[in-house]
Scaffold this motif. Structure first.
Motif, short mmCIF file in Angstrom:
data_model
loop_
_atom_site.label_atom_id
_atom_site.label_comp_id
_atom_site.label_asym_id
_atom_site.label_seq_id
_atom_site.Cartn_x
_atom_site.Cartn_y
_atom_site.Cartn_z
N ALA A 173 -7.38 -0.85 -6.23
CA ALA A 173 -7.36 0.55 -5.80
C ALA A 173 -7.99 1.45 -6.85
O ALA A 173 -8.69 2.43 -6.52
N HIS A 228 2.68 1.54 -3.59
CA HIS A 228 1.76 1.96 -4.65
C HIS A 228 1.18 3.35 -4.38
O HIS A 228 0.88 4.08 -5.33
N GLY A 229 1.03 3.72 -3.12
CA GLY A 229 0.43 5.01 -2.79
C GLY A 229 1.39 6.17 -2.84
O GLY A 229 1.00 7.30 -3.14
N LEU A 249 -6.42 2.94 -2.40
CA LEU A 249 -5.56 1.99 -1.70
C LEU A 249 -5.97 1.84 -0.24
O LEU A 249 -5.94 0.74 0.32
N THR A 265 -3.79 -5.48 -5.63
CA THR A 265 -3.95 -4.21 -4.94
C THR A 265 -3.90 -3.05 -5.92
O THR A 265 -4.69 -2.10 -5.82
N PHE A 266 -2.98 -3.12 -6.86
CA PHE A 266 -2.84 -2.08 -7.88
C PHE A 266 -4.15 -1.86 -8.62
O PHE A 266 -4.61 -0.72 -8.78
N THR A 268 0.83 -1.21 0.00
CA THR A 268 0.00 0.00 0.00
C THR A 268 0.86 1.26 0.00
O THR A 268 0.58 2.21 -0.73
N HIS A 316 -8.99 -0.28 0.09
CA HIS A 316 -8.61 -1.68 -0.08
C HIS A 316 -7.88 -2.20 1.15
O HIS A 316 -8.07 -3.36 1.56
N TYR A 317 -7.07 -1.37 1.76
CA TYR A 317 -6.20 -1.79 2.87
C TYR A 317 -6.99 -2.17 4.12
O TYR A 317 -6.72 -3.20 4.75
#
Length: 542
Positions: A364, A194-195, A395, A360-361, A191, A398-399
């Motif tokens: 998000a 990607h964030g 993200l 995750t990518f 996270t 999702h987290y």
């Protein structure tokens, strides 16, 4: 308006929607301090037929999109499911046939996804398609997609797999605490990457995908090398691949073949992952038309090669009794027990981490699209690309459920149960998309379709989804489910979540507005970072 090339397509700014005239004081919240005037943008659903560029740009090349797809498809399935499939179908020839047929089924599903992705080249995947297809009842499709994305769009299972196999590789005791700590650490690190470091995250997930491809190629080569190693029984095992013995002992029971096919199709899941992120793909239509079939073909060939390698290295009777440890037996036969017990866990851990990263990518981006449509609390924050020019809000959405699912369940079996719930709910969306595809061909022949799926492929997708919706309610022989619950519990829970979504939609869009004398309308706005969003406003009924 002439179209610019897809990789340079700006946000579109047609005439403002008539609903933008609703008075600001009728809104449920005041976003005007963070929004530019609505006349600068329009969120009409018809614009979904035109490409849109993410505010943080198109950072995914053909290669990156290819890796995103391959890494999403290749999980732990090919390293765990073949043993059970060989046991159920009985012969090498029938098992290989099921894998080939499974690849063909995946190709049919991919064809449908390609038709919709090329016709509606926007991020969001099924969210975009369902909203475009099912505009009535109003807001229903958007609500159900939001429920599915937020409540079931997590990657907890692969995080748990990563934690378990990393502990085994490090020769450490596998406890619930240590396993969950590593799992939470993985999803947290992903996270953050990607964030906060968008391009670095893309580079890492590309590298992990290359590692997966390299590992599958390495295993395939080992299968051939085993034929020339004197200490293995590879040459004797390879006789099972001769034509006379290929189908010996086959079990042609229809229910058995169906179960085996479902396991194979799960191993091919994720072929439409790039459809969720098309706003970030360079030349999205051209890329999707060539990249997606190439990625699926790559995985299908490797899956077939690995199945053959398993048969060459491991005796067929041992394969049938291996359960989920066929890859462990493979490495043990070639490299010895000590090396094999280290290589396999690292292999599975890398595969799981790659799945979490690309999952995750993409998820998000779906969450961000749900927020842009105004269907999440604090939508203006979750929609924004501020401050790192990334979908940080998506993200975070999702987290949170991912961590909760990792930490809260009291036993391991619950993870498999939750995965079944997620998969079951997804079948309703798959069936609806298949039906909607056929309906759009009839009702909207004017739409440009750079790619058109075969009609049989669409019908096959509908039929398989229907079968998977009904299948959980067919009593198994022992009358029990895989995780100790009633056999159809996961189907009831998955379907129940969607029913709850329908009830919620009815309350907040139909009943409450009717009782309080207003209606919900959509007002198009744009955040300061250039993200176009929809604000739901209350307009007094006449």
């Amino acid at each position: 308006m002439p179209q610019t090339p897809y990789d340079q397509q700006p946000l579109l700014h047609p005439e403002p929607s008539s609903i933008a005239s609703a008075e600001p004081n009728q809104s449920t919240d005041n976003l005007q301090n963070d929004l530019v005037p609505p006349a600068t943008n329009d969120r009409s659903i018809e614009l979904d037929t035109l490409p849109e560029t993410a505010t943080f740009g198109r950072n995914l090349t053909w290669t990156s999109a290819y890796m995103l797809t391959v890494s999403r498809i290749v999980g732990s399935g090919i390293f765990a499911t073949p043993g059970n499939i060989y046991k159920s179908v009985g012969s090498v020839g029938l098992a290989l046939t099921v894998w080939i047929f499974g690849a063909a089924v995946a190709a049919c599903g991919l064809a449908v996804s390609m038709e919709l992705g090329c016709m509606l080249p926007r991020s969001g995947g099924s969210k975009v398609y369902l909203e475009f297809m099912y505009r009535r009842p109003r807001f229903l499709a958007s609500t159900l997609v939001a429920v599915q994305a937020v409540l079931l769009g997590f990657t907890a299972s692969n995080c748990i797999v990563f934690g378990e196999y990393m502990l085994v590789a490090l020769d450490m005791e596998v406890t619930a605490f240590s396993q969950r700590t590593l799992a939470v650490g993985l999803v947290t690190a992903i996270t953050i990457v990607h964030g906060c470091f968008l391009k670095t995250g893309i580079w890492i997930q590309n590298a992990l995908a290359w590692v997966k491809i390299g590992l599958m190629a390495f295993m395939a080569v080992l299968g051939v090398v085993a034929l020339f190693l004197p200490r293995t029984s590879a040459r004797d095992n390879a006789e099972a691949l001769t034509f006379s013995l290929l189908f010996e002992g086959s079990n042609w029971d229809l229910l058995t073949l169906s179960t085996a096919l479902f396991k194979v199709t799960y191993s091919f899941a994720g072929y439409d992952n790039v459809n969720n992120v098309l706003n970030e793909v360079k030349n999205p239509v051209r890329t999707l038309k060539t990249m997606a079939p190439t990625a699926l073909l790559t995985v299908a060939v490797f899956y077939l090669m690995l199945n053959i390698a398993y048969v060459i290295v491991v005796p067929l009777e041992e394969i049938k009794t291996s359960g989920e440890l066929i890859a462990a037996l493979f490495f043990e036969k070639i490299l010895g027990a000590n090396v094999g017990s280290t290589v396999l866990p690292i292999l599975v851990a890398i595969s799981a981490a790659g799945n979490v990263m690309v999952g995750t990518f993409a998820q998000a981006r779906v969450n961000q699209e749900v927020a842009r449509q105004g269907f999440l609390p604090f939508a203006k924050y979750l929609s924004s690309s501020y401050p790192f020019s990334s979908p940080l809000g998506g993200l975070i959405v999702h987290y949170i459920p991912s961590v909760l699912v990792i930490v809260l369940p009291p036993q391991r079996d619950v993870y498999a149960f939750i995965l079944d719930v997620e998969g079951y709910a997804a079948q309703f969306f798959a069936m609806a998309i298949g039906i909607g595809t056929l309906w759009l061909r009839k009702s909207r022949p004017d739409l440009k379709r750079p790619f058109k799926a075969w009609r049989v492929a669409v019908w096959l997708r509908i039929a398989l989804s229907s079968c998977m919706i009904v299948a959980p309610f067919i009593p198994p022989k022992n009358g029990k489910g895989d995780v100790g619950f009633w056999y159809a519990t996961y189907a009831v829970v998955g379907g129940g979540l969607l029913v709850c979504g329908v009830i919620y939609w009815f309350l907040w869009t139909v009943l409450i507005p009717h009782l309080r004398g207003y209606r919900l309308e959509e007002e198009a706005n744009m955040l300061k970072d250039g993200t176009s969003v929809t604000k739901l406003v209350k307009v007094k009924s006449q």
